[in-house]
Every structure is written in structure tokens, then in C-alpha cells.
Design a protein around this motif. Sequence first.
Motif, PDB file in Angstrom:
ATOM      1  N   ASN A 150      -1.748  -6.934 -11.558  1.00 24.71           N
ATOM      2  CA  ASN A 150      -0.955  -6.934 -10.327  1.00 24.71           C
ATOM      3  C   ASN A 150       0.210  -7.917 -10.372  1.00 24.71           C
ATOM      4  OD1 ASN A 150      -0.343  -6.006  -7.810  1.00 24.71           O
ATOM      5  ND2 ASN A 150      -1.771  -7.332  -6.730  1.00 24.71           N
ATOM      6  N   PRO A 160     -17.429 -12.024 -11.794  1.00 22.46           N
ATOM      7  CA  PRO A 160     -18.283 -11.466 -12.858  1.00 22.46           C
ATOM      8  C   PRO A 160     -19.618 -10.928 -12.365  1.00 22.46           C
ATOM      9  CG  PRO A 160     -17.370 -13.588 -13.523  1.00 22.46           C
ATOM     10  CD  PRO A 160     -17.040 -13.417 -12.061  1.00 22.46           C
ATOM     11  N   LEU A 195     -20.502  -7.297 -12.699  1.00 19.72           N
ATOM     12  CA  LEU A 195     -20.864  -6.671 -13.970  1.00 19.72           C
ATOM     13  C   LEU A 195     -22.368  -6.544 -14.128  1.00 19.72           C
ATOM     14  CD1 LEU A 195     -18.313  -8.571 -16.202  1.00 19.72           C
ATOM     15  CD2 LEU A 195     -18.109  -6.287 -15.197  1.00 19.72           C
ATOM     16  N   ALA A 228     -13.550 -12.089 -17.039  1.00 21.37           N
ATOM     17  CA  ALA A 228     -12.695 -11.026 -16.530  1.00 21.37           C
ATOM     18  C   ALA A 228     -11.678 -10.594 -17.580  1.00 21.37           C
ATOM     19  CB  ALA A 228     -11.980 -11.492 -15.264  1.00 21.37           C
ATOM     20  N   ILE A 250      -6.727  -1.758  -5.680  1.00 23.12           N
ATOM     21  CA  ILE A 250      -5.364  -1.538  -6.171  1.00 23.12           C
ATOM     22  C   ILE A 250      -4.496  -0.991  -5.043  1.00 23.12           C
ATOM     23  CG2 ILE A 250      -3.992  -0.018  -7.635  1.00 23.12           C
ATOM     24  CD1 ILE A 250      -6.083  -0.372  -9.809  1.00 23.12           C
ATOM     25  N   ILE A 251      -5.048  -0.086  -4.234  1.00 26.24           N
ATOM     26  CA  ILE A 251      -4.259   0.518  -3.152  1.00 26.24           C
ATOM     27  C   ILE A 251      -3.982  -0.503  -2.057  1.00 26.24           C
ATOM     28  CG2 ILE A 251      -4.412   2.185  -1.257  1.00 26.24           C
ATOM     29  CD1 ILE A 251      -5.654   4.144  -3.269  1.00 26.24           C
ATOM     30  N   ILE A 252      -4.981  -1.318  -1.711  1.00 26.24           N
ATOM     31  CA  ILE A 252      -4.749  -2.377  -0.715  1.00 26.24           C
ATOM     32  C   ILE A 252      -3.729  -3.376  -1.246  1.00 26.24           C
ATOM     33  CG2 ILE A 252      -5.812  -4.361   0.405  1.00 26.24           C
ATOM     34  CD1 ILE A 252      -8.318  -2.822   0.787  1.00 26.24           C
ATOM     35  N   ASN A 253      -3.694  -3.527  -2.579  1.00 27.81           N
ATOM     36  CA  ASN A 253      -2.653  -4.338  -3.227  1.00 27.81           C
ATOM     37  C   ASN A 253      -2.758  -5.814  -2.855  1.00 27.81           C
ATOM     38  OD1 ASN A 253      -0.526  -4.726  -4.926  1.00 27.81           O
ATOM     39  ND2 ASN A 253       1.035  -4.105  -3.456  1.00 27.81           N
ATOM     40  N   ALA A 254      -3.957  -6.358  -2.928  1.00 30.63           N
ATOM     41  CA  ALA A 254      -4.148  -7.773  -2.608  1.00 30.63           C
ATOM     42  C   ALA A 254      -4.712  -8.509  -3.812  1.00 30.63           C
ATOM     43  CB  ALA A 254      -5.060  -7.923  -1.396  1.00 30.63           C
ATOM     44  N   GLY A 255      -3.979  -8.517  -4.904  1.00 29.06           N
ATOM     45  CA  GLY A 255      -4.417  -9.238  -6.095  1.00 29.06           C
ATOM     46  C   GLY A 255      -5.389  -8.430  -6.930  1.00 29.06           C
ATOM     47  N   PRO A 256      -5.782  -8.981  -8.096  1.00 20.20           N
ATOM     48  CA  PRO A 256      -6.686  -8.264  -8.998  1.00 20.20           C
ATOM     49  C   PRO A 256      -7.976  -7.853  -8.286  1.00 20.20           C
ATOM     50  CG  PRO A 256      -5.781 -10.187 -10.095  1.00 20.20           C
ATOM     51  CD  PRO A 256      -5.350 -10.273  -8.652  1.00 20.20           C
ATOM     52  N   PRO A 257      -8.525  -6.666  -8.610  1.00 19.00           N
ATOM     53  CA  PRO A 257      -9.742  -6.158  -7.972  1.00 19.00           C
ATOM     54  C   PRO A 257     -10.923  -7.111  -8.136  1.00 19.00           C
ATOM     55  CG  PRO A 257      -8.696  -4.451  -9.270  1.00 19.00           C
ATOM     56  CD  PRO A 257      -7.975  -5.725  -9.579  1.00 19.00           C
ATOM     57  N   ASN A 276     -10.238 -15.429 -15.272  1.00 19.49           N
ATOM     58  CA  ASN A 276     -11.238 -16.200 -16.011  1.00 19.49           C
ATOM     59  C   ASN A 276     -11.608 -15.450 -17.291  1.00 19.49           C
ATOM     60  OD1 ASN A 276     -13.712 -14.499 -15.676  1.00 19.49           O
ATOM     61  ND2 ASN A 276     -13.293 -14.876 -13.504  1.00 19.49           N
ATOM     62  N   PHE A 314     -12.952  -7.390 -11.286  1.00 17.28           N
ATOM     63  CA  PHE A 314     -12.429  -8.096 -12.453  1.00 17.28           C
ATOM     64  C   PHE A 314     -12.430  -9.605 -12.275  1.00 17.28           C
ATOM     65  CE2 PHE A 314     -10.944  -3.898 -13.386  1.00 17.28           C
ATOM     66  CZ  PHE A 314     -11.052  -3.842 -14.763  1.00 17.28           C
ATOM     67  N   THR A 315     -12.434 -10.070 -11.027  1.00 19.80           N
ATOM     68  CA  THR A 315     -12.363 -11.515 -10.824  1.00 19.80           C
ATOM     69  C   THR A 315     -13.738 -12.127 -10.550  1.00 19.80           C
ATOM     70  OG1 THR A 315     -11.826 -11.057  -8.528  1.00 19.80           O
ATOM     71  CG2 THR A 315      -9.991 -11.484 -10.005  1.00 19.80           C
ATOM     72  N   ILE A 334      -3.824  -3.652 -12.741  1.00 17.52           N
ATOM     73  CA  ILE A 334      -4.970  -4.465 -12.325  1.00 17.52           C
ATOM     74  C   ILE A 334      -4.589  -5.939 -12.238  1.00 17.52           C
ATOM     75  CG2 ILE A 334      -7.215  -5.318 -13.134  1.00 17.52           C
ATOM     76  CD1 ILE A 334      -7.839  -2.430 -13.960  1.00 17.52           C
ATOM     77  N   PRO A 344       0.822  -1.207   0.000  1.00 21.79           N
ATOM     78  CA  PRO A 344       0.000   0.000   0.000  1.00 21.79           C
ATOM     79  C   PRO A 344       0.861   1.264   0.000  1.00 21.79           C
ATOM     80  CG  PRO A 344      -0.866  -1.583   1.574  1.00 21.79           C
ATOM     81  CD  PRO A 344       0.441  -2.137   1.078  1.00 21.79           C
ATOM     82  N   PRO A 345       0.434   2.314  -0.710  1.00 23.26           N
ATOM     83  CA  PRO A 345       1.193   3.566  -0.806  1.00 23.26           C
ATOM     84  C   PRO A 345       1.450   4.187   0.566  1.00 23.26           C
ATOM     85  CG  PRO A 345      -0.586   3.544  -2.391  1.00 23.26           C
ATOM     86  CD  PRO A 345      -0.787   2.361  -1.496  1.00 23.26           C
ATOM     87  N   VAL A 402     -12.269  -0.462  -7.499  1.00 24.44           N
ATOM     88  CA  VAL A 402     -11.022  -0.856  -8.162  1.00 24.44           C
ATOM     89  C   VAL A 402      -9.856  -0.050  -7.590  1.00 24.44           C
ATOM     90  CG1 VAL A 402      -9.782  -0.786 -10.362  1.00 24.44           C
ATOM     91  CG2 VAL A 402     -12.089  -1.708 -10.278  1.00 24.44           C
TER      92      VAL A 402
END
Lengths: 223, 223, 223
Positions: free
Chosen positions: B57, C67, C70, B122, C54-61, B119, C64-65, B55, A60-61, C50
Amino acid sequence: MFTFDLALVWLDLAGVLFFAVSGSLLAAKKQFDILGSALLASLVALGGGVIRDIIINAGPPAAFTNPVYLLPPLFAAALVYFLFSSIQRFTSLLTLFDAGGLALFCITGTLKALGAGLNPVAAVVLGVTTAVGGGLLRDITANEIPALFNARDLYALPAFAGATLTAVLWSVGAFNGLTAVLVAVLVFAFRVVAWRRAWRVPLAVRGWHRNGVASGAEPRLRD
Amino acid sequence: MFTFDLALVWLDLAGVLFFAVSGSLLAAKKQFDILGSALLASLVALGGGVIRDIIINAGPPAAFTNPVYLLPPLFAAALVYFLFSSIQRFTSLLTLFDAGGLALFCITGTLKALGAGLNPVAAVVLGVTTAVGGGLLRDITANEIPALFNARDLYALPAFAGATLTAVLWSVGAFNGLTAVLVAVLVFAFRVVAWRRAWRVPLAVRGWHRNGVASGAEPRLRD
Amino acid sequence: MFTFDLALVWLDLAGVLFFAVSGSLLAAKKQFDILGSALLASLVALGGGVIRDIIINAGPPAAFTNPVYLLPPLFAAALVYFLFSSIQRFTSLLTLFDAGGLALFCITGTLKALGAGLNPVAAVVLGVTTAVGGGLLRDITANEIPALFNARDLYALPAFAGATLTAVLWSVGAFNGLTAVLVAVLVFAFRVVAWRRAWRVPLAVRGWHRNGVASGAEPRLRD
């Protein structure tokens, strides 16, 4: 390297403060309220660094994990709130604070990238991105043409010079507190002198000139 | 898979070049200077890919670790600088280069996402994001209504078709150099024909029409 | 903690749906087409989350993972398409849906940050960022002055109150389904009442007032 890392944090915080004031000044000009002033200050001051830390991808930043980064934006909003009404030269002041942030962020951005193991070219690109990122967010959010793209202004070139100098000094092992201050002063002076003396680079198209185009090469834009 | 990865880099670089030229063309239209032209070219050309890599990552984005990605924006700025003054049809050219970038990025974005283990759904979403991201940044920065949202233009649909085709071909094991080129040509043609023939989808509200609204369903917007 | 995590996903999805409708409403007002409506709904609804992930930085948001994220934007675009033409009070409706998204995202953003191990101050900052991020992207993209900075509106303060309450309740172990709903209702009510009653905070500069400035402290902006 404790001392060096600490110095880096101080340089970074100084840059954060400069950019934060530029954000609050623009908020004042746009007649935002005091909350909007603190928020725009945060966006400018922390935006470039957050983009940098996300790209380096090392957790994290800093702006989110170290609460001390929240103080400069609050201080900037308070400063502008109490002192702005007696300000005479709005644009000059905004440009000076912006130049201060630019001078410090092109150094700290490049150093952080080098420290994260990026190659020198990538580090320079990331240093420039850090330096111009916050101001770009500020201008986009406030619906202004970004200073970065304003053809009346040299904006990216000083940042590029500072980032390159930093990377070169680091590579030859000559980067220390003294040379850091020298680079920062140089970048600041470059930016401010370029702005005062209206230094320009050519427009994006050969043969075109500011305020109209040269005869013989007039633009024939058809939609 | 060395050959395949290499082919992916080449496709990606070609897309970067197309988008970079579209950025420099818009910079010329906006009367930015040559530095602003190179920077806007970089933002458009690298922005979509940087968003994609952040994204996914998987470490710092390719644009920052592989300096070769910096060459297309510089080349694009130089190209527009020397050749633009003889350009007749500005908007046509920008649309064509933009369509080229779109056609290539919807493929490479989807492939990178599939390669990172996302997937297929995604991967399609990320492919479309990559393809439209750079152009969105370009238009926001230059203070234009993004082409993505312009109701006179089909922009996202060709990218969606290309990303879906790529994911399907990959899933059935039929994705290779030949089918990649076929998909790219198809997406490019779809985008350009839709633009030339002014294909449209309905507006966001049933019963409303372009240039005013249908009788009997006039908008009653009250503030 | 399966139940709790599941409840978090449901709260998050409800926030996504509220923000998605606000995006499609703005798309309708701006006369975008149905695709632009779905895309703007996605940008608003998923943008804040998102940025958070991204800021938490724990894998793809998650967007996106998973569905399922959407579906709300597609549903929102369909809802506005079929029902908008009979809408009487556009701005009121947009503000109400936006307030619903804000109320839920300031909670889920703070919780996700706490769950990722950030300290409470950082979690509050990230909660506010999540809550205001999507709306900021919406307004920047549609070329509006962001509601976040609009001095006629209290926007960030309710989100800040909600994020702080969430972090405090979590720290003392009193956060559960009931208190979550209470916080959400409180934030929603705060935002809507502040908007109906035109509550204000002071402008960014002491002595300045809305619609002109106070005598004796008139702005002397010189370029």
C-alpha cells in the motif's frame, strides 16, 4: 471541471451497464439462478473499475462508495430474466454488449489514470487493464477460456487502440465529449468488425497455424 | 542506498523476465495468438509484484509507474515467437524459467516488504505471496491446476526457504549482493532438484498415498 | 472501544478458522499434499479479509501485519491431516464449516467497513464481498464451479441478510456482543436450513427450470 467529471461518471456507468448485461447473459447460458446472475453481473461490471481504483490507490473504489454503481447489475439481471427467453443469437448479443463495455472502459480507465497523475504510458496500460479486467474475471469465474486469450478473437487490440487514442487526445488537449464519443464508436466498430470478419493476428509461435500446424514446423512437445 | 535500490530493481526485472518467458511458453502450448502470449506474459511477470505493491500500500505499483517493466513481457513474447518451434522439451523449459522467477521474486518480495516496515514474519509471507502469485494467476487463467497445489511438485517450499533466508540475512545485517545471489542460486537449485528427483511431501490426509490410498485407510467420501 | 475491537478480532479469527478448515477439506478431496492443504486453507481463510482491507485502503491487511492470522490455516491443515481419514460425510462437513465462516465474515466485514467510515450501503456490499470472497477464490483455484454461482445452493442471500442486519443494528446503536452472536447464529441457520431443505430461487431466465426447461420457453441458443 464539474461537467467533465460528471460526463466521466456517465460514460463509466454506461460501460458498467454493458458489461453487467454480458455477465447476466453468461449466467443465463450457464443456468445460474437469478442471484448468481446479479452477482456475476456485478463482478464483471465493477471488477475492472475496482482493480483500476485499487491500483491508482486513491481511497476506496467508486463502486463501494457510490451506491448508484449497484443499480446497473440489478437492472441487467432483471432485463435478462424477463427478455432472455426470446433471444435468438446468444453469443452475438454477449459479444456486442461486451464490446460496448470495452469501448467505454478503455476510455474512462485511461482518463482516471491520467487524472490521478500517472504518466501516459502507465495510463494506457491501466486503461487496457480496466477494459479487459472485468471480462477476464467473468470468464475465469465461469470456467471459460478468457476471451482475452482466445486466439479466434481480437480482444485486447481495440482496447489498446482506444486507450492510446484517449491518452494522445488528452495530451494535445483535444479530448472532449465529442472526441470521446468518436473514440468509443471507433473501438466498438473495430472490435465488432474484427469479430464478424474473423480478423486474426499470428499465433504465439512462428510457423504454427490454426487448426493444426504448418508442415515443416510441426510442434514437438515432449512432456 | 541508491546502489542497493538499483540492484533490487535489476533483480526484480530479471525475475520479471523469467516469469514472462514461462507465460509465453504456456501461451504457445495453449495455441494462444501472439497478443495473448504478450498478455499472459505480462500477467505472470507483473501479477505477483502488483499484488505485493497493493498489499504494501505504498502508491501505484511499480509495474504501472515505471514503463521499463513492460519490456520483458514483450521481449518474452518475441523470443517464444521466433524460437519456440525448435524447442524439444516444453515442460522442462517452462519449469526452469518458472524456477528462475520464483528464486528472484521470493528475495525481492521479502526485501520490499522489509523496506516498507513490515515485521520479518509478514515480510516472509509477502515474499512467498509475490513469488507464487504470478504463477498462480497464470495457471488459473489458462485453466490448469496451479503448480502451487500440484501434489507432484514442491513449489512453495523453496520460495518459503528463500524468503526466510532473506529475512534472516537482512535482520543480522548480512544481506548484500553476494548473499543475494547465493540465496537465489540455492532456491533455484532446491526447486529444480526437487522436481528432477521427484521429492514429495505427504498428502493432505494421514494414511493416504499417491495413486490410490493405503489399505486400511481408504477414503470413504460420501456426498 | 478496546473491548469491542478485541471482540471483533476474535470473531474474525473464528471465521478465519472455519474457512481454513473448509479449504483443507477441499485440498484433501482434491488429493493435494500437506503444503497445498495449508496454502489453500490460507487462501480461503485470509483471501476475503485481504480483499476487504485492500478496498478499505487503510494500510497493509491485518493478515500480513498480525502473524496470529497465520495460525488458523496451519491448525486447519493439521486437523484435516490427522482426522480426515475417519470422516464419513465430506460435503456436509465442508458446507458446515463454510457456513460458519460465512456467518462470521459477513458481520466482521460490515463492521470493519462501517468503522472505516463507509456509508451503510457500501458497508453491506463490502460485508458480502468479504464473506463470499474467500470461498470464491477457493473454488476458482481448485477449478470448481463456485458455490456462489451454483444454482443448487443459496449462498449469497444469507450473507446479504447478515450484513444488512449488522448495518441496521449498528445504525440504531443496538449492535453488541449478544446481537452479534444472534446474527451469526441466524445466518448460519439460514444457510444450513436452505441447503438441507434445498430452498431455491428462480433461475436467471423467466420460464426456465432446473434439469431442462419448461415447455413453451425452451432455450434457442444459437452460437
